[in-house]
Write a protein that holds these residues in place. Structure first.
Motif, PDB file in Angstrom:
ATOM      1  N   ASP A   1       0.814  -1.206   0.000  1.00  0.00           N
ATOM      2  CA  ASP A   1       0.000   0.000   0.000  1.00  0.00           C
ATOM      3  C   ASP A   1       0.857   1.270   0.000  1.00  0.00           C
ATOM      4  O   ASP A   1       0.459   2.283  -0.548  1.00  0.00           O
ATOM      5  CB  ASP A   1      -0.936   0.020   1.203  1.00  0.00           C
ATOM      6  CG  ASP A   1      -2.034  -1.043   1.102  1.00  0.00           C
ATOM      7  OD1 ASP A   1      -2.340  -1.494  -0.018  1.00  0.00           O
ATOM      8  OD2 ASP A   1      -2.581  -1.420   2.169  1.00  0.00           O
ATOM      9  N   ALA A   2       2.032   1.196   0.613  1.00  0.00           N
ATOM     10  CA  ALA A   2       2.888   2.375   0.742  1.00  0.00           C
ATOM     11  C   ALA A   2       3.358   2.894  -0.609  1.00  0.00           C
ATOM     12  O   ALA A   2       3.564   4.087  -0.774  1.00  0.00           O
ATOM     13  CB  ALA A   2       4.089   2.077   1.631  1.00  0.00           C
ATOM     14  N   VAL A   3       3.533   2.016  -1.587  1.00  0.00           N
ATOM     15  CA  VAL A   3       4.016   2.447  -2.897  1.00  0.00           C
ATOM     16  C   VAL A   3       2.906   2.487  -3.951  1.00  0.00           C
ATOM     17  O   VAL A   3       3.156   2.875  -5.083  1.00  0.00           O
ATOM     18  CB  VAL A   3       5.177   1.558  -3.398  1.00  0.00           C
ATOM     19  CG1 VAL A   3       6.395   1.715  -2.520  1.00  0.00           C
ATOM     20  CG2 VAL A   3       4.758   0.114  -3.485  1.00  0.00           C
ATOM     21  N   GLY A   4       1.714   2.079  -3.583  1.00  0.00           N
ATOM     22  CA  GLY A   4       0.592   2.149  -4.508  1.00  0.00           C
ATOM     23  C   GLY A   4       0.605   1.076  -5.585  1.00  0.00           C
ATOM     24  O   GLY A   4       0.013   1.265  -6.647  1.00  0.00           O
ATOM     25  N   LEU A   5       1.300  -0.033  -5.334  1.00  0.00           N
ATOM     26  CA  LEU A   5       1.372  -1.120  -6.299  1.00  0.00           C
ATOM     27  C   LEU A   5       0.943  -2.423  -5.644  1.00  0.00           C
ATOM     28  O   LEU A   5       1.043  -2.576  -4.418  1.00  0.00           O
ATOM     29  CB  LEU A   5       2.803  -1.280  -6.828  1.00  0.00           C
ATOM     30  CG  LEU A   5       3.397  -0.085  -7.569  1.00  0.00           C
ATOM     31  CD1 LEU A   5       4.879  -0.301  -7.816  1.00  0.00           C
ATOM     32  CD2 LEU A   5       2.667   0.132  -8.881  1.00  0.00           C
ATOM     33  N   ALA A   6       0.524  -3.368  -6.457  1.00  0.00           N
ATOM     34  CA  ALA A   6       0.162  -4.681  -5.946  1.00  0.00           C
ATOM     35  C   ALA A   6       1.401  -5.395  -5.423  1.00  0.00           C
ATOM     36  O   ALA A   6       2.520  -5.175  -5.904  1.00  0.00           O
ATOM     37  CB  ALA A   6      -0.486  -5.509  -7.055  1.00  0.00           C
ATOM     38  N   GLN A   7       1.213  -6.261  -4.420  1.00  0.00           N
ATOM     39  CA  GLN A   7       2.332  -7.015  -3.848  1.00  0.00           C
ATOM     40  C   GLN A   7       3.081  -7.799  -4.920  1.00  0.00           C
ATOM     41  O   GLN A   7       4.309  -7.844  -4.925  1.00  0.00           O
ATOM     42  CB  GLN A   7       1.803  -7.978  -2.772  1.00  0.00           C
ATOM     43  CG  GLN A   7       2.863  -8.899  -2.201  1.00  0.00           C
ATOM     44  CD  GLN A   7       3.963  -8.161  -1.459  1.00  0.00           C
ATOM     45  OE1 GLN A   7       3.688  -7.223  -0.727  1.00  0.00           O
ATOM     46  NE2 GLN A   7       5.202  -8.573  -1.663  1.00  0.00           N
ATOM     47  N   SER A   8       2.361  -8.376  -5.866  1.00  0.00           N
ATOM     48  CA  SER A   8       3.018  -9.156  -6.926  1.00  0.00           C
ATOM     49  C   SER A   8       3.910  -8.271  -7.802  1.00  0.00           C
ATOM     50  O   SER A   8       4.990  -8.692  -8.230  1.00  0.00           O
ATOM     51  CB  SER A   8       1.979  -9.884  -7.786  1.00  0.00           C
ATOM     52  OG  SER A   8       1.100  -8.947  -8.394  1.00  0.00           O
ATOM     53  N   THR A   9       3.486  -7.042  -8.048  1.00  0.00           N
ATOM     54  CA  THR A   9       4.280  -6.107  -8.852  1.00  0.00           C
ATOM     55  C   THR A   9       5.556  -5.732  -8.106  1.00  0.00           C
ATOM     56  O   THR A   9       6.652  -5.723  -8.681  1.00  0.00           O
ATOM     57  CB  THR A   9       3.466  -4.845  -9.175  1.00  0.00           C
ATOM     58  OG1 THR A   9       2.286  -5.234  -9.866  1.00  0.00           O
ATOM     59  CG2 THR A   9       4.255  -3.860 -10.020  1.00  0.00           C
ATOM     60  N   VAL A  10       5.443  -5.435  -6.827  1.00  0.00           N
ATOM     61  CA  VAL A  10       6.607  -5.085  -6.009  1.00  0.00           C
ATOM     62  C   VAL A  10       7.573  -6.269  -5.965  1.00  0.00           C
ATOM     63  O   VAL A  10       8.784  -6.102  -6.141  1.00  0.00           O
ATOM     64  CB  VAL A  10       6.180  -4.669  -4.582  1.00  0.00           C
ATOM     65  CG1 VAL A  10       7.385  -4.491  -3.674  1.00  0.00           C
ATOM     66  CG2 VAL A  10       5.338  -3.403  -4.623  1.00  0.00           C
ATOM     67  N   SER A  11       7.048  -7.470  -5.759  1.00  0.00           N
ATOM     68  CA  SER A  11       7.891  -8.666  -5.704  1.00  0.00           C
ATOM     69  C   SER A  11       8.643  -8.874  -7.008  1.00  0.00           C
ATOM     70  O   SER A  11       9.826  -9.227  -7.010  1.00  0.00           O
ATOM     71  CB  SER A  11       7.046  -9.899  -5.383  1.00  0.00           C
ATOM     72  OG  SER A  11       6.523  -9.818  -4.081  1.00  0.00           O
ATOM     73  N   GLU A  12       7.978  -8.656  -8.123  1.00  0.00           N
ATOM     74  CA  GLU A  12       8.614  -8.820  -9.427  1.00  0.00           C
ATOM     75  C   GLU A  12       9.734  -7.801  -9.617  1.00  0.00           C
ATOM     76  O   GLU A  12      10.826  -8.129 -10.089  1.00  0.00           O
ATOM     77  CB  GLU A  12       7.579  -8.686 -10.548  1.00  0.00           C
ATOM     78  CG  GLU A  12       8.150  -8.806 -11.940  1.00  0.00           C
ATOM     79  CD  GLU A  12       8.687 -10.184 -12.291  1.00  0.00           C
ATOM     80  OE1 GLU A  12       9.281 -10.316 -13.375  1.00  0.00           O
ATOM     81  OE2 GLU A  12       8.537 -11.128 -11.495  1.00  0.00           O
ATOM     82  N   HIS A  13       9.492  -6.556  -9.240  1.00  0.00           N
ATOM     83  CA  HIS A  13      10.521  -5.520  -9.360  1.00  0.00           C
ATOM     84  C   HIS A  13      11.716  -5.839  -8.453  1.00  0.00           C
ATOM     85  O   HIS A  13      12.871  -5.689  -8.855  1.00  0.00           O
ATOM     86  CB  HIS A  13       9.948  -4.138  -9.038  1.00  0.00           C
ATOM     87  CG  HIS A  13       9.121  -3.571 -10.136  1.00  0.00           C
ATOM     88  ND1 HIS A  13       7.796  -3.867 -10.277  1.00  0.00           N
ATOM     89  CD2 HIS A  13       9.440  -2.734 -11.145  1.00  0.00           C
ATOM     90  CE1 HIS A  13       7.318  -3.227 -11.335  1.00  0.00           C
ATOM     91  NE2 HIS A  13       8.292  -2.540 -11.886  1.00  0.00           N
ATOM     92  N   LEU A  14      11.448  -6.282  -7.237  1.00  0.00           N
ATOM     93  CA  LEU A  14      12.529  -6.648  -6.330  1.00  0.00           C
ATOM     94  C   LEU A  14      13.322  -7.826  -6.884  1.00  0.00           C
ATOM     95  O   LEU A  14      14.552  -7.856  -6.786  1.00  0.00           O
ATOM     96  CB  LEU A  14      11.967  -6.986  -4.943  1.00  0.00           C
ATOM     97  CG  LEU A  14      11.446  -5.797  -4.139  1.00  0.00           C
ATOM     98  CD1 LEU A  14      10.716  -6.283  -2.890  1.00  0.00           C
ATOM     99  CD2 LEU A  14      12.568  -4.857  -3.765  1.00  0.00           C
ATOM    100  N   ARG A  15      12.648  -8.801  -7.487  1.00  0.00           N
ATOM    101  CA  ARG A  15      13.321  -9.953  -8.082  1.00  0.00           C
ATOM    102  C   ARG A  15      14.275  -9.499  -9.187  1.00  0.00           C
ATOM    103  O   ARG A  15      15.428  -9.937  -9.260  1.00  0.00           O
ATOM    104  CB  ARG A  15      12.297 -10.942  -8.643  1.00  0.00           C
ATOM    105  CG  ARG A  15      12.928 -12.207  -9.207  1.00  0.00           C
ATOM    106  CD  ARG A  15      11.909 -13.080  -9.919  1.00  0.00           C
ATOM    107  NE  ARG A  15      11.400 -12.468 -11.147  1.00  0.00           N
ATOM    108  CZ  ARG A  15      12.081 -12.427 -12.304  1.00  0.00           C
ATOM    109  NH1 ARG A  15      13.276 -12.955 -12.395  1.00  0.00           N
ATOM    110  NH2 ARG A  15      11.554 -11.855 -13.365  1.00  0.00           N
ATOM    111  N   ILE A  16      13.815  -8.586 -10.037  1.00  0.00           N
ATOM    112  CA  ILE A  16      14.630  -8.080 -11.145  1.00  0.00           C
ATOM    113  C   ILE A  16      15.835  -7.297 -10.613  1.00  0.00           C
ATOM    114  O   ILE A  16      16.964  -7.474 -11.084  1.00  0.00           O
ATOM    115  CB  ILE A  16      13.777  -7.219 -12.098  1.00  0.00           C
ATOM    116  CG1 ILE A  16      12.759  -8.112 -12.811  1.00  0.00           C
ATOM    117  CG2 ILE A  16      14.646  -6.457 -13.091  1.00  0.00           C
ATOM    118  CD1 ILE A  16      11.669  -7.359 -13.538  1.00  0.00           C
ATOM    119  N   LEU A  17      15.613  -6.429  -9.627  1.00  0.00           N
ATOM    120  CA  LEU A  17      16.711  -5.652  -9.046  1.00  0.00           C
ATOM    121  C   LEU A  17      17.734  -6.554  -8.366  1.00  0.00           C
ATOM    122  O   LEU A  17      18.937  -6.333  -8.464  1.00  0.00           O
ATOM    123  CB  LEU A  17      16.172  -4.619  -8.052  1.00  0.00           C
ATOM    124  CG  LEU A  17      15.390  -3.460  -8.667  1.00  0.00           C
ATOM    125  CD1 LEU A  17      14.694  -2.660  -7.573  1.00  0.00           C
ATOM    126  CD2 LEU A  17      16.304  -2.575  -9.497  1.00  0.00           C
TER     127      LEU A  17
END
Length: 68
Positions: free
Chosen positions: A1-17
């Motif tokens: 909620d803090a970044v305004g994105l779905a948990q799956s989207t955040v997880s995917e971005h973290l995986r890529i980084l």
């Protein structure tokens, strides 16, 4: 909620980084604690510092068209 994105989207971005080496992740119980990789950021900072504006001072993007 803090970044305004779905948990799956955040997880995917973290995986890529993490795969790119920009961040590290350490499992701590049911969570993963992420941290920036200073070496990767140093390389990125060096690259950004090497970039220069075009010699003719023109922008590489076209001018937006005026609304009618």
């Amino acid at each position: 909620d803090a970044v305004g994105l779905a948990q799956s989207t955040v997880s995917e971005h973290l995986r890529i980084l993490k795969r790119a080496g920009v961040i590290t992740g350490e499992i701590s119980g049911p969570r993963v604690c992420y941290a920036l990789n200073p070496e990767a950021l140093s390389l990125l900072a060096g690259f950004v510092a090497s970039l220069r504006a075009p010699e003719n001072d023109s922008c590489c993007l076209p001018e937006p068209k005026a609304a009618i």
